[in-house]
Write a protein that holds these residues in place. Structure first.
Motif, PDB file in Angstrom:
ATOM      1  N   GLU A 251      41.965  -7.810  47.843  1.00  0.00           N
ATOM      2  CA  GLU A 251      42.251  -6.837  48.900  1.00  0.00           C
ATOM      3  C   GLU A 251      42.692  -7.489  50.204  1.00  0.00           C
ATOM      4  OE1 GLU A 251      38.876  -4.283  49.538  1.00  0.00           O
ATOM      5  OE2 GLU A 251      38.769  -3.724  47.427  1.00  0.00           O
ATOM      6  N   ASP A 252      42.021  -8.573  50.590  1.00  0.00           N
ATOM      7  CA  ASP A 252      42.200  -9.141  51.925  1.00  0.00           C
ATOM      8  C   ASP A 252      43.048 -10.408  51.959  1.00  0.00           C
ATOM      9  OD1 ASP A 252      40.457  -7.123  52.589  1.00  0.00           O
ATOM     10  OD2 ASP A 252      38.795  -8.426  53.139  1.00  0.00           O
TER      11      ASP A 252
ATOM     12  N   CYS B  91      37.404  -9.243  44.103  1.00  0.00           N
ATOM     13  CA  CYS B  91      37.904  -7.983  44.679  1.00  0.00           C
ATOM     14  C   CYS B  91      38.280  -8.143  46.147  1.00  0.00           C
ATOM     15  CB  CYS B  91      36.872  -6.876  44.538  1.00  0.00           C
ATOM     16  SG  CYS B  91      36.719  -6.239  42.875  1.00  0.00           S
ATOM     17  N   VAL B  92      37.413  -8.782  46.902  1.00  0.00           N
ATOM     18  CA  VAL B  92      37.676  -8.953  48.337  1.00  0.00           C
ATOM     19  C   VAL B  92      38.913  -9.815  48.540  1.00  0.00           C
ATOM     20  CG1 VAL B  92      36.781 -10.017  50.449  1.00  0.00           C
ATOM     21  CG2 VAL B  92      35.320  -8.519  49.087  1.00  0.00           C
TER      22      VAL B  92
ATOM     23  N   LEU C 103      33.878 -14.379  53.866  1.00  0.00           N
ATOM     24  CA  LEU C 103      33.422 -13.729  52.640  1.00  0.00           C
ATOM     25  C   LEU C 103      31.970 -13.265  52.759  1.00  0.00           C
ATOM     26  CD1 LEU C 103      35.136 -16.044  50.023  1.00  0.00           C
ATOM     27  CD2 LEU C 103      35.549 -13.581  50.311  1.00  0.00           C
TER      28      LEU C 103
ATOM     29  N   ARG D 278      32.134 -10.127  54.912  1.00  0.00           N
ATOM     30  CA  ARG D 278      32.814  -9.013  54.232  1.00  0.00           C
ATOM     31  C   ARG D 278      32.002  -8.449  53.071  1.00  0.00           C
ATOM     32  NH1 ARG D 278      35.255  -5.471  51.725  1.00  0.00           N
ATOM     33  NH2 ARG D 278      37.498  -5.263  51.553  1.00  0.00           N
ATOM     34  N   THR D 279      31.311  -9.318  52.316  1.00  0.00           N
ATOM     35  CA  THR D 279      30.578  -8.867  51.125  1.00  0.00           C
ATOM     36  C   THR D 279      29.120  -8.528  51.400  1.00  0.00           C
ATOM     37  OG1 THR D 279      29.947 -11.131  50.500  1.00  0.00           O
ATOM     38  CG2 THR D 279      32.026 -10.248  49.576  1.00  0.00           C
TER      39      THR D 279
ATOM     40  N   ARG E 272      32.745  -9.456  43.048  1.00  0.00           N
ATOM     41  CA  ARG E 272      32.926  -8.999  44.431  1.00  0.00           C
ATOM     42  C   ARG E 272      33.873  -9.912  45.194  1.00  0.00           C
ATOM     43  NH1 ARG E 272      26.688  -7.508  45.823  1.00  0.00           N
ATOM     44  NH2 ARG E 272      26.575  -5.676  44.490  1.00  0.00           N
ATOM     45  N   LEU E 273      33.707 -11.220  45.018  1.00  0.00           N
ATOM     46  CA  LEU E 273      34.603 -12.146  45.704  1.00  0.00           C
ATOM     47  C   LEU E 273      36.043 -11.955  45.239  1.00  0.00           C
ATOM     48  CD1 LEU E 273      32.674 -15.562  45.894  1.00  0.00           C
ATOM     49  CD2 LEU E 273      32.767 -13.699  47.558  1.00  0.00           C
TER      50      LEU E 273
END
Length: 164
Positions: free
Chosen positions: A59-60, A55-56, A68, A71-72, A52-53
């Motif tokens: 993206e960001d 991916c974020v 984080l 966002r997650t 997840r980290l």
């Protein structure tokens, strides 16, 4: 399961866990996360929170650990441990935050970006397999309903008193 719109209550008003929506969401989430976690762990040595980290950050761009967390929707400890694991593997790098000297910005390294590019098609393939039995309109509806449930949960979290 209850067939009426009252959720987890049976005809006699008793509570039924299998009909309780939060429980069903949790069970479904655990089943999907468990399936995907095994694939990420076996093939790439990543936990779901680490993925997840990645991916974020893909993206960001660079974010602080606080960003984080927000966002997650993961807790601080999970984000911190996941970030440490990614730092050790040189999948993310850490730099000083320009505006806040007490904070650091995490960003993907070239290796991290490469790993994201390798795993993203696998993630999409799992998603396709999971929704293969659903009509496209059902998938759209499901995503919309999940967003509404998440929003309602966020609003209720700010309310000190449980609903009646």
């Amino acid at each position: 399961m209850s067939s009426d719109g009252d959720g987890a209550r049976t005809g006699d008003g008793a509570f039924r866990l299998d009909a309780y929506l939060p429980y069903r969401l949790s069970v479904a989430s655990n089943a999907v996360s468990g399936l995907i976690a095994r694939a990420y762990q076996d093939r790439f040595g990543l936990t779901v929170p680490q993925w997840r980290l990645i991916c974020v950050l893909a993206e960001d761009g660079g974010l602080t650990q606080g960003q984080l967390v927000t966002r997650t929707m993961m807790d601080k400890v999970t984000v911190s441990r996941s970030a440490q694991g990614l730092l050790k593997r040189h999948l993310v790098g850490r730099s000083d935050h320009q505006a806040d000297g007490r904070s650091h910005v995490l960003a993907l390294t070239a290796d991290g970006a490469g790993l994201h590019a390798e795993i993203a098609p696998l993630a999409l393939a799992y998603e396709s397999a999971l929704i293969a039995g659903l009509a496209p309109d059902d998938v759209t509806l499901l995503k919309r309903l999940l967003a509404r449930l998440q929003s309602a949960a966020g609003q209720l979290a700010g309310d000190a008193d449980p609903p009646r």
